[in-house]
Each structure stands twice: as C-alpha cells, then as structure tokens.
Design a protein around this motif. Sequence first.
Motif, PDB file in Angstrom:
ATOM      1  N   VAL A  75     100.894  91.782  44.124  1.00 30.69           N
ATOM      2  CA  VAL A  75      99.876  91.029  43.388  1.00 30.69           C
ATOM      3  C   VAL A  75      99.022  91.947  42.517  1.00 30.69           C
ATOM      4  O   VAL A  75      98.342  91.492  41.600  1.00 30.69           O
ATOM      5  N   GLU A 109     115.934  88.428  44.948  1.00 29.84           N
ATOM      6  CA  GLU A 109     116.090  87.030  45.371  1.00 29.84           C
ATOM      7  C   GLU A 109     117.360  86.386  44.838  1.00 29.84           C
ATOM      8  O   GLU A 109     117.763  85.337  45.329  1.00 29.84           O
ATOM      9  N   LYS A 113     112.038  97.225  46.449  1.00 28.12           N
ATOM     10  CA  LYS A 113     112.287  95.905  45.874  1.00 28.12           C
ATOM     11  C   LYS A 113     113.421  95.180  46.574  1.00 28.12           C
ATOM     12  O   LYS A 113     114.382  95.820  47.017  1.00 28.12           O
ATOM     13  N   VAL A 168     100.246  94.193  48.284  1.00 31.13           N
ATOM     14  CA  VAL A 168     101.365  93.304  48.626  1.00 31.13           C
ATOM     15  C   VAL A 168     100.822  92.095  49.386  1.00 31.13           C
ATOM     16  O   VAL A 168     100.167  92.259  50.420  1.00 31.13           O
ATOM     17  N   ARG A 169     101.100  90.914  48.881  1.00 38.63           N
ATOM     18  CA  ARG A 169     100.745  89.680  49.598  1.00 38.63           C
ATOM     19  C   ARG A 169     101.899  89.333  50.549  1.00 38.63           C
ATOM     20  O   ARG A 169     103.053  89.247  50.124  1.00 38.63           O
ATOM     21  N   GLU A 222     104.962  89.906  48.045  1.00 37.14           N
ATOM     22  CA  GLU A 222     104.954  89.909  46.578  1.00 37.14           C
ATOM     23  C   GLU A 222     103.856  90.857  46.108  1.00 37.14           C
ATOM     24  O   GLU A 222     102.748  90.847  46.648  1.00 37.14           O
ATOM     25  N   ILE A 238     104.580  87.442  52.610  1.00 36.92           N
ATOM     26  CA  ILE A 238     105.256  86.138  52.531  1.00 36.92           C
ATOM     27  C   ILE A 238     105.940  85.816  53.871  1.00 36.92           C
ATOM     28  O   ILE A 238     105.707  84.771  54.451  1.00 36.92           O
ATOM     29  N   LEU A 293     114.629  85.528  50.248  1.00 30.31           N
ATOM     30  CA  LEU A 293     113.742  86.617  50.695  1.00 30.31           C
ATOM     31  C   LEU A 293     113.823  86.874  52.193  1.00 30.31           C
ATOM     32  O   LEU A 293     113.830  88.016  52.649  1.00 30.31           O
ATOM     33  N   GLY A 344     104.368  90.202  40.844  1.00 33.77           N
ATOM     34  CA  GLY A 344     105.490  89.262  40.911  1.00 33.77           C
ATOM     35  C   GLY A 344     106.727  89.860  41.570  1.00 33.77           C
ATOM     36  O   GLY A 344     107.576  89.126  42.070  1.00 33.77           O
ATOM     37  N   ASP A 345     106.829  91.193  41.565  1.00 36.14           N
ATOM     38  CA  ASP A 345     107.978  91.818  42.251  1.00 36.14           C
ATOM     39  C   ASP A 345     107.952  91.471  43.738  1.00 36.14           C
ATOM     40  O   ASP A 345     106.892  91.467  44.362  1.00 36.14           O
ATOM     41  N   LYS A 346     109.138  91.216  44.277  1.00 40.31           N
ATOM     42  CA  LYS A 346     109.250  90.983  45.714  1.00 40.31           C
ATOM     43  C   LYS A 346     109.690  92.286  46.380  1.00 40.31           C
ATOM     44  O   LYS A 346     110.599  92.964  45.877  1.00 40.31           O
TER      45      LYS A 346
END
Lengths: 335, 335
Positions: free
Chosen positions: B81, B116, B113, B41-42, B79, B44, B121, B91-93
Amino acid sequence: MSQLMNKSIVFVSRPVGLPSMDNFEFREAPVQAPAEGQVVVRSIYLSVDPYMRGRMSDAKSYVEPYRLNEVISGGIVGEIVESKSDQFKPGDKVIGMLGWQLYNVVDAKLVRKVDESIAPLSAYLSVLGLTGLTAYFGLLDIGQPKAGETVVVSGAAGAVGMLVGQIAKIKGARAVGIAGTDEKCAYLVNELGFDAAVNYKTADLDKALAEACPDGVDVYFDNVGGPVSDAVMNLLNDYARIPVCGAISSYNATDADVGPRVQAKIIKTRSLMKGFVLGDYASRQQEGLVELGKWLSEGKLKYEETIIEGFDHVIDAFLKLFEGANLGKMLVKVG
Amino acid sequence: MSQLMNKSIVFVSRPVGLPSMDNFEFREAPVQAPAEGQVVVRSIYLSVDPYMRGRMSDAKSYVEPYRLNEVISGGIVGEIVESKSDQFKPGDKVIGMLGWQLYNVVDAKLVRKVDESIAPLSAYLSVLGLTGLTAYFGLLDIGQPKAGETVVVSGAAGAVGMLVGQIAKIKGARAVGIAGTDEKCAYLVNELGFDAAVNYKTADLDKALAEACPDGVDVYFDNVGGPVSDAVMNLLNDYARIPVCGAISSYNATDADVGPRVQAKIIKTRSLMKGFVLGDYASRQQEGLVELGKWLSEGKLKYEETIIEGFDHVIDAFLKLFEGANLGKMLVKVG
C-alpha cells in the motif's frame, strides 16, 4: 571317521521371555561320512550373539526364525578333520554359519579359510568378523561421525560397542560409552581410550549423560533400546544420526516395550534413525575387513573376549549375554 | 498513510497445554511511515500452522521460540500500500514471513512478489508455498516412493497430507490416508484419488490399516505422532522410510508422550526415520516450486483451503488446527 560321536543342540520349543534350558535339547548321534564336495568341521569356537534371541521367536524379522526340532546355527570357527573337497585339507581352519554341534558335515562352499598367522582364531568371530563389520558399517555408513563430534554408544562393553567407541576415536570424535558396571566403565576409559563412560545401573542417567556429553550427542549407536536410549534421545544435537543396531533390553520382554515417543525429538533435531543388519553391506565386506585388519595391526583397535569353556555351556553363555556378564565378545570354546 | 490504524497480535504468555486467548493480546497503534527501502504491506491472507505451537514454547527447537511481548509472525500474503523501494509499487501482491497484524512495515527484501495470473493469492500459502514444498521434499527426498509401493500419510486431510498422497499417486505408488472424519476420508478417496482412507477416530485402527495396506507400508509420512503412528509402525515393510514432518498429537500434551518404543521395529525392518524441516531444502526450493506448479497446471494436484474470515479470528483459526477442523490449508482472510 565314522566312529566319531556328535553332540548337537536342538531347538525344541520357542521361549516366552528369557529362554531356558527347556527350549533346547542335547542330542547325540554318530557323525555321518561326508559326501563328495563336503567337509567335516570340528567346532573350536562358537559365537553366541543377542540377535539369536530374535530367531527364536517366529515373528517376522530380518532373519528367518530358527525352526523347531532343528539344530541351532551361528558363527563357528573350526578345523577340517575330513575333506572330500579339493578346496580344503585336514588341519585347515575355517569359519562359517554352522550348527551348534561338535562336528558339522557341510558343503565346502559354506565355509572359508581363516589365517591364524594374521590373528588368533577367535578374532574371526569378533573384530575380524560379523562383530567388527557391524560396528564398522553401522558407525561409519549411518553414523558418519566427524572429528570433534560426540559419539555415544550403549552396550559399550559388548563386542560391537567397544569397537564402535574405538572407531569413533580413530575418526577424531569424542567417544562416550554406556555400560552396566563400574569395572566395565573403567575398562572403556582406561584401556580403550573412551573419553567418558556412564554406568547406567548406578548413575542418575540423565545427569551423568549430560555431564559426559557437554556438547550434546551427534551420533548415538544404539545397541540396547529401552530407558537407556530414552535418556540419550534427550541430548541429541541437530542432525544427529542414530544407527539402530540392537534392542537387547527388549528381546526377552513379555510386556509391551513402552517409553517416551521419539517423533517430536526427531523433528526438533531433524535427526536420522536407521535400523541395519550386516547383510545390507554384503558387497562391501572386504573393504571393512581390510580397514579393521589395518587398524588392528597398527594397534589402534583392541578387542576383548569372554570365553566360556565347554560345549555343554553354550546355552549358559547365550543366556549370560542378557545379564551383561560379558566384556567384549562372548564365545564358547569347545573342550 | 500515517492515519492508518494498525492492529497486532502480541504474544504475552507461554501456553501450558492448549493455547488460549489469554496467551495473546490485540493491540492497536498508528501504522508508522516507512523508511527508505521499506514497504507497507496490507495483510490479505494469514497462514496458521501447527509448527507455530512449537515456537510458543521456549524449549530448544529448530526455530527460535516466539519472544514474549512481540508480535507473532507467520506466512502472510498481502498488498503493497506504500513503497519506499524501487522494487515494489502500490498494488503489488507479495508474500513473506510477517507479523500477525493488519499492516507490516518492513524492508523490501523481506517480501517477494507473487503472480495472481498463475494461481490465486491463497495458493502461495499452501500448494505453491511452504506447505507444498514440505510435502514435496519430505516425501520425495526422504520417503522416495517407488511405483507400486504403499505410502501412508497421517493428517491426510491437512494441507501437507493431501499433497503427500497426491504426489505419491503421481509417482505411481498406492496412497493411503489417515484422517479424523468420514467426510475427510470420503474426500481423500473420491476427490483426490487416494486408494484408501482410514478414520482413526472410529475405526479399529490396527485392523483398518492392515486392510487398507494389504502389502504393508513402504513409506509413512508422519504428521501426527502418537497412537496413530504406533499403529502404522506395526505394518512397516523392510527398508521402509518414515519422513517425520510433525507430531501434532503431542504439541499440546502436558503429560509425557509415551507409547511403544520403535527401536525393535526399526531394526527388524531396517527402516529409516528422519525428521526434517523445509529449511533443510532451502537451496532446492525453486526446483520444488517448478514441479508443484507444473502438476497444478496439469490438473494432477488439487488443493483445498479452509478460510476463516476476519483478523479477529486468527487465534480461533490457529486453535482449530488442533481439533482437526480444517480440510486442507487453514487460512485467515483479513476482512
């Protein structure tokens, strides 16, 4: 009857700090004849209680302040000496919120009969009265002790406190009392079956409480407030319940009542703190009296009284409450 | 993916008083490859919250203390990655309690999940997250405001506080906020519809509160403790309810947190004071999120964010909470 002389205690000035004799005046006057529907009650036992100090102030509170130049009122057990009501006959024993005087002439609906064959008259001012109900509802409705939990009660050798500990034991909890003399502490443990008792005047309170409550505190029935309560608050378990019944340590304070703030402790433990008065449970009084009477008859509940003799000593008796001079319920027996 | 460099904020010493940069260390290392069932997970948005100060102490509390030499954790929206789980695709948040780092490699079950298309977010870290639920359950379950009652909230311009006041209004109560600048107070009244707001830093607090609450206080949602709460406690109506959510004024205190004791006030008003954490309502989270989402979509609930840009400023953002620098939810947007 009209020759009977009455003696009354009139409230003449509001105390600052500890009340003194100057705040009261004894007055004498003939007892008036009862009107239709009224009775004349001769006082036998008068109850003196810490909450009365609150009524002597004119600050907003849950009971109306005593009015100046009126007779002080409180719980009284007495005997009907004259009746103009078909509900009562001379000789009947009754209880009511009546004036601090030798005789009260009141509407019959302001008193109710008590039965000496069930319990001694004085018990209706303690275990089978407001005192017992206060312990019962405060502990069980707010405190909700579960078997195996630790219940701490301050003012434990007072009228409410000693019932709280015993009811906690009936419910299977561990009972720890806090009192102000070694004699009181010994009484709580040896006579009433408390698991431990701490003398707050001589012990290192934090240490002694921690030793008496090795598993922390789940219910704290607070009769006193002040530094004693500060110490208990350090031992709260998660989801502790704190019925706040009295704060006798602060009632006569003229300085600000200052101590450690409770908010952070309440959050950390998610505890509940709730003030209450017996009037909140008016609709459930009968339930409480039945339970208390059952426990009393089963020998599960003992009670103690400190009886001061003589109407002239009512004020003394009231003031002695703040010295912790009483074991159990403080009563005055009218001579 | 294995070339990605990670940056993490490690907790290296426990603060005494206000935390400083010395208590944390930024470390860099390559992002590890996810194992089967894991995701990368990146980050945000990172949430910084007052309760984290509590976790930096090793005192017993409702959440485990942060461990030394481990990465600090908190609410994060990010997100996916890389995914080795069939639950998520790149791409999933998602949202979860993750480490303060650029990338978290975790089991898929630790994140969920977010959508958006329903809300931005960042909202999942505020109104549609722990913040919103804290306001919702604390106010409605403990505070139980009724139409026409007065609800006071401290820390009113903070993330939880501004929702509390708005939910009070939705329930037909009068909402009074306490905040630390005139700008915040104006915002509460003009933008959020509070009935009154008091600047505790410049006002004569007792006087201003009494004016803002002519009918007294029925619910006090306490986010701050300290002298602000002392003042509110003087205005409690009978049977007031006090959800104790936070005591930010004391979190960095090194001296004892001392003030007027509450016991006598709690008795006089028969009030209830109750600490809580969101975990107490785990089984009802869905109910809360549905209600909050409905009010948000109906335009009845506004929220505000103070967003600090850049991962390197996470500690700054956290410390600014204690200066009251934020309007609404304090978030860090990772650059």
